[in-house]
Design an enzyme around this catalytic site. Structure first.
Site, PDB file in Angstrom:
ATOM      1  N   LYS A  85       0.878  -1.169   0.000  1.00 14.30           N
ATOM      2  CA  LYS A  85       0.000   0.000   0.000  1.00 14.30           C
ATOM      3  C   LYS A  85       0.914   1.218   0.000  1.00 14.30           C
ATOM      4  O   LYS A  85       1.604   1.494   0.986  1.00 14.30           O
ATOM      5  CB  LYS A  85      -0.908   0.016   1.231  1.00 14.30           C
ATOM      6  CG  LYS A  85      -1.846   1.203   1.198  1.00 14.30           C
ATOM      7  CD  LYS A  85      -2.620   1.369   2.481  1.00 14.30           C
ATOM      8  CE  LYS A  85      -3.385   2.690   2.429  1.00 14.30           C
ATOM      9  NZ  LYS A  85      -3.761   3.170   3.759  1.00 14.30           N
ATOM     10  N   ASN A 134      -9.750   2.058   9.505  1.00 15.10           N
ATOM     11  CA  ASN A 134      -8.886   1.795  10.649  1.00 15.10           C
ATOM     12  C   ASN A 134      -9.385   2.547  11.884  1.00 15.10           C
ATOM     13  O   ASN A 134     -10.045   1.968  12.742  1.00 15.10           O
ATOM     14  CB  ASN A 134      -7.442   2.190  10.317  1.00 15.10           C
ATOM     15  CG  ASN A 134      -6.471   1.748  11.398  1.00 15.10           C
ATOM     16  OD1 ASN A 134      -6.840   1.440  12.521  1.00 15.10           O
ATOM     17  ND2 ASN A 134      -5.206   1.681  11.067  1.00 15.10           N
ATOM     18  N   THR A 135      -9.144   3.857  11.913  1.00 13.30           N
ATOM     19  CA  THR A 135      -9.436   4.629  13.124  1.00 13.30           C
ATOM     20  C   THR A 135     -10.874   4.456  13.611  1.00 13.30           C
ATOM     21  O   THR A 135     -11.115   4.326  14.815  1.00 13.30           O
ATOM     22  CB  THR A 135      -9.191   6.133  12.851  1.00 13.30           C
ATOM     23  OG1 THR A 135      -7.925   6.267  12.240  1.00 13.30           O
ATOM     24  CG2 THR A 135      -9.234   6.923  14.133  1.00 13.30           C
ATOM     25  N   GLY A 178      -8.172   9.611   9.567  1.00 10.87           N
ATOM     26  CA  GLY A 178      -8.491   9.765  10.975  1.00 10.87           C
ATOM     27  C   GLY A 178      -9.531  10.828  11.275  1.00 10.87           C
ATOM     28  O   GLY A 178      -9.874  11.058  12.426  1.00 10.87           O
ATOM     29  N   ALA A 183      -9.594   5.906   4.037  1.00 11.82           N
ATOM     30  CA  ALA A 183      -9.410   7.081   4.888  1.00 11.82           C
ATOM     31  C   ALA A 183     -10.659   7.943   4.998  1.00 11.82           C
ATOM     32  O   ALA A 183     -11.322   8.230   4.009  1.00 11.82           O
ATOM     33  CB  ALA A 183      -8.250   7.949   4.398  1.00 11.82           C
ATOM     34  N   GLY A 184     -10.940   8.311   6.217  1.00  9.29           N
ATOM     35  CA  GLY A 184     -12.005   9.269   6.487  1.00  9.29           C
ATOM     36  C   GLY A 184     -13.367   8.663   6.777  1.00  9.29           C
ATOM     37  O   GLY A 184     -14.270   9.362   7.232  1.00  9.29           O
TER      38      GLY A 184
END
Lengths: 373, 262, 71
Positions: free
Chosen positions: B98, B207-208, B159, B185-186
């Site tokens: 990645k 993830n986050t 994040g 992301a996001g």
């Protein structure tokens, strides 16, 4: 990355065709409202049920066309430089064995034709020829292109498929657009109507736009000759091809065309699978919905009244006042050597006037490369 | 019906990729991976702290079950990214990478110029490259042209948990894509993931939103459901919206000219 | 920084080198499980199969890295 040949083979044709013949009203309704459409939505728009929704389809297509292209129609003229041909295509007057009068223009004669067209307003010319390696060699066409480029803002070619290297030479000589119709995307039909010559090679022809794009062509035109094979199947595969080109060659402007068989000297032009006027209109609309930014090209094969009507549905480029034999603009009285009989016989000026009456702007030249060379 | 995600030469059942960062503990991370149904998890390379060794991440990631996707997190330019990818491959982690090049420490926004340069080099070296990018359709095309296996446009800054702030650009990327599109992301909630999948995204990376949730394991399960729901909705073909409050525009018939023709 | 003989640079810090020490031996000394270690020697990645055969030389720059959690 794979080419379109692999994609064509992998198309779920059976399922697509089922939708294209059996779609229920709800399926058509959904396809009409989706954005963006996928190939199954497109298939639904080809169904008999969608035929009953033609006016709704037309309204959507009209709105999208105006949104993406404005109220404009670009006019172009075909310039036939040679009718010499080594191919044997059952539907074409240029076919090798047909006893038509053969002629290949000299560069001077081609320039004379271009000047006549320029006087009529044309700034966009499509160079057309038969497929003959000697009379219509890559070097000959390069010479023609260089001679015409000096005074023609926009040049496209519709000639024998070539290699990427030759396309690179031609774009350097001034060509910007490449037009190559697969004629039919059905391999069996293709073999039945292309009896001899290099044109028998289905896959070489299929990958021609890829080679053109690699050679620097900025516009890629594709199409199928309707009447040879089932129109729904042709439309589905043509749509898949156009979508592939739009995605792969995102720097290029892609156009599609739906020419129908027209009478031609010594040729077998009986449509075994006729495409009705209303279904042609539907194709124009369905392609606009699937691919809102793709140009739709309509030639003088179609009659005047139909052409005028199709302008509002999604046609973006039209030829006008066309002659389909080499030297036809300079010597209109020559009786033979035409590729096919035109249907819309109005002059370019008359066509432009009608387009204006329809509330559209006839555009002779929509853009020009900012820099050349 | 099987609906497999195909990236490069591999097929996956799950369309949810998970990052392993910021979990409260490695056992919780392991349980969250399990609950999410994911088959691809990202890991990062870091210098070993020789003074205070930490537990080993890989003892908590079953490599028979998950494809490890090393990222180039920390790379500030193409050279860094290529170096990290080579290390990961030499270590036998994977030749998938990645690609992240994020010189901006504040938002961790990817550098498009360095990302494209690194992608080109890594593809030539035989890597399977999954680049993390801003939602720029032209960049997405350029990366496909150099041979990337996916493109991974961000929905919002890493994040931020703000969802699909780049929705229109992602729609264009999807329309033009020839490789799988991973919205990365996001995404802050399962509804964000579902929205991306409904639009036709091939998969999402989260993830986050999971690792920082009060209960990461339960949130992992929620994301799994969100992704599945969105995917199913996309396949089912959603019903059209009807405009509210706009008067229907009366327009003259457009197909009258066909009467009397063949 | 002046290079001193008998020293390597390990993760950016100088370390006295045991003469003739292989990378595998160094890892034992550091109590690191070689299965989790990623090594880069003088800018070049080093496969695990070479840990035993590579002998460290004075002045070598050695990076020992490992996979950690990350998004």
């Amino acid at each position: 990355m794979t080419g379109f040949g692999e994609e064509l083979a992998a198309l779920p044709m059976e399922e697509l065709l089922r939708v294209a013949t059996e779609a229920a009203p709800d399926t058509v309704e959904r396809a009409l409202a989706r954005e963006p459409l996928d190939l199954f939505d497109f298939a639904a728009l080809l169904s008999p049920e969608a035929g009953r929704r033609l006016e709704d389809l037309a309204q959507r297509a009209h709105a999208l066309t105006v949104q993406r292209f404005g109220k404009t129609v670009q006019l172009y003229a075909p310039l036939y430089v040679s009718n010499e041909c080594v191919e044997t295509c059952t539907y074409c007057a240029f076919s090798r064995t047909n006893p038509i009068a053969r002629k290949t223009l000299t560069p001077e004669q081609a320039v004379a034709e271009a000047r006549l067209l320029r006087a009529r307003g044309f700034r966009h010319l499509l160079i057309v020829s038969g497929e003959h390696p000697r009379h219509v060699s890559p070097e000959y066409l390069g010479t023609i292109l260089r001679a015409l480029a000096a005074e023609t803002p926009s040049l496209s070619v519709e000639v024998q498929p070539q290699t990427e290297e030759i396309y690179r030479e031609w774009t350097a000589a001034g060509a910007e657009g490449l037009v190559v119709y697969q004629e039919t995307y059905d391999r069996d039909t293709y073999a039945r109507v292309h009896l001899a010559g290099k044109k028998k090679d289905f896959d070489w022809r299929l990958a021609t736009p890829d080679r053109g794009a690699a050679g620097g062509m900025k516009r890629l035109g594709i199409g199928a000759l309707f009447g040879l094979s089932d129109w729904r199947q042709e439309a589905l595969r043509l749509a898949a091809h156009a979508r592939y080109l739009v995605r792969r060659y995102w720097r290029c402007f892609v156009t599609v065309s739906f020419p129908r068989l027209r009478p031609a000297e010594y040729a077998d032009t009986l449509a075994r699978h006729p495409l009705a006027d209303a279904d042609l209109a539907r194709l124009v609309c369905a392609f606009r919905l699937l691919l809102p930014d793709v140009g739709v090209v309509l030639s003088t094969r179609e009659p005047a009244q139909l052409r005028d009507g199709l302008v509002r549905l999604g046609v973006t480029q039209m030829s006008a006042g066309s002659r389909t034999e080499p030297g036809g603009y300079s010597a209109p009285e020559v009786p033979t050597g035409r590729q096919f009989e035109v249907s819309d016989e109005r002059t370019a000026g008359e066509v432009a006037r009608t387009i204006r009456e329809l509330g559209f702007d006839p555009v002779w030249k929509d853009w020009e490369a900012a820099l050349r060379g | 019906m099987t609906d497999l995600l195909r990236i490069a030469d591999r097929e996956f059942r799950s369309r949810l990729l998970l990052g392993t960062g910021k979990f409260p503990s490695l056992p919780v991370m392991r349980d969250a991976l399990d609950a999410s149904g994911t088959e691809i998890v990202t890991v990062t390379l870091r210098r070993i702290d020789l003074d205070s060794p930490e537990p080993n991440l890989l003892e908590f990631v079953d490599r028979d079950r998950y494809l490890l996707l090393p990222n180039t997190s920390g790379a500030e330019d193409a050279d860094d990214a290529v170096r990290l990818a080579r290390l990961a491959r030499a270590a036998g982690l994977s030749d998938w990478v990645k690609l992240e090049v994020t010189p901006d420490p504040r938002w961790l926004l990817p550098d498009p110029v360095e990302t494209l340069a690194a992608a080109e080099r890594l593809v030539k070296e035989g890597f399977t490259v999954l680049p993390y990018i801003g939602a720029d359709p032209v960049l997405a095309k350029r990366l496909q042209e150099v041979g990337c296996a996916t493109v991974m446009p961000l929905g919002a800054p890493i994040g931020s948990n703000r969802g699909l702030k780049t929705r229109d650009s992602i729609a264009i990327i999807l329309e033009q894509a020839e490789v799988p599109v991973v919205v990365d992301a996001g995404l802050g909630a399962p509804s964000h993931a579902a929205e991306a999948m409904e639009m036709g995204a091939d998969c999402v990376l989260v993830n986050t939103a999971i690792s920082v949730a009060r209960d990461p394991v339960e949130m992992a399960r929620a994301f799994r459901l969100g992704v599945e729901a969105g995917r199913a909705a996309w396949r089912a073909g959603r019903a059209p919206e009807r405009a509210v409050g706009e008067g229907a525009e009366a327009s003259s018939p457009l197909t009258g000219f066909l009467r009397g023709t063949a | 920084m002046a290079e001193r003989s008998g020293e390597i640079l390990l993760n950016g810090r100088p370390r006295i080198l045991t003469p003739g020490q292989s990378l595998a031996q160094l890892l034992v000394e550091l109590e690191l499980d070689p299965r989790w270690v990623v090594a880069e020697l003088n800018g070049e990645p080093l496969g695990r199969d070479r840990f035993g055969s590579v002998t460290l030389q004075p002045g070598d720059r050695l990076e020992l890295v490992r996979p950690v959690a990350g998004g």
